[in-house]
Design an enzyme around this catalytic site. Structure first.
Site: not given
Length: 271
Positions: A119, A228, A230
């Site tokens: 990001c 994202h 993660e």
């Protein structure tokens, strides 16, 4: 502890925030749990921070770690780094982070330090190498609104929202096991406008916005994505594959550092 016996170390930048009620707000250096946890669980590595580091220390600090993850953040890269004024003064900036991370990008790529951008980190990589950003993608004709529904629960904010098409001959395509496209989440207001020299776009949203880049002359793992991965990386096949591949690159760098340390220790001493 020897280099060989230690868990790989991953430098993760600090966000600079004021926390607390307005009149009593104090400065904090922050790392999001979801990013640190993805490195710990997904890459099997140890997140580390270097609070208050500045650009002059980047080369020395990179020598201590096995890789870098540039995290997302509520703040944006200051547009002065790509020659524009601030379009919306209400949006947060973090110039102290910019100072360090833009230098980290250039040094890490030059030295072959494994690098993963997410990001804001994706945008930092593009800006550090000479690219520019759209400051408000949602305001542009023909583009989707890539922002998350901020009032929704986190599970909904981070749910997959659109497809991205993958370049067939890319690392990302291999990590996706040859899938032509994947669904990803979307939580950003800015995006790449001018792609930096040396970067290659390897994923695009349905509106044409660049969603992932790889470094054309990378000496080690170098990947950045606008979404994202993660977020609960262990629950998504591509996210898991990204962090596993990053972890492999970390261990390769660790092994090289170990070999260099052994060679240095075995070298004869001269008066």
């Amino acid at each position: 502890m020897s280099v060989a016996s230690a868990t790989p170390l991953v430098w993760m930048p600090a966000d600079h925030r004021l926390l607390g009620e307005t009149v009593h707000a104090q400065p904090y250096l922050i790392l999001g749990d979801k990013y640190a946890r993805a490195v710990k669980v997904g890459a099997q590595a140890q997140p580390v921070m270097f609070p208050l580091a500045d650009a002059s220390e980047v080369a020395r600090l990179l020598a201590l770690v096995d890789g870098v993850v540039l995290t997302g953040s509520p703040s944006n890269v200051h547009p002065r780094h790509f020659g524009e004024p601030v379009a919306d003064p209400s949006l947060p900036l973090d110039e102290a982070r910019d100072e360090v991370t833009l230098a980290v990008v250039r040094q890490a790529l030059a030295e072959g330090v494994p690098l993963l951008g997410i990001c804001r980190g994706f945008q930092e990589i593009n800006v550090a190498l000479g690219g520019s950003l759209h400051q408000a993608v949602h305001a542009l004709p023909g583009y989707l609104d890539h922002r998350e529904p901020k009032s929704a629960p986190l599970d909904e904010q981070y749910a997959p929202r659109h497809e991205v098409t993958l370049q067939p001959d890319s690392l990302l395509h291999r990590l996706a096991r040859g899938a032509p496209s994947v669904r990803v989440n979307s939580l950003h207001g800015q995006g790449i406008r001018r792609l930096a020299p040396g970067l290659r776009a390897v994923a695009h949203a349905p509106d044409g916005l660049i969603e992932a880049v790889e470094f054309e002359q990378a000496r080690a793992f170098a990947l950045a994505v606008q979404w994202h991965p993660e977020w609960r990386c262990w629950e998504d096949a591509l996210s898991s594959a990204i962090f596993e591949a990053f972890g492999q690159a970390l261990r390769q760098r660790r092994a090289r550092r170990e070999a260099e340390a052994r060679a240095f220790a075995a070298a004869p001493e001269f008066p």
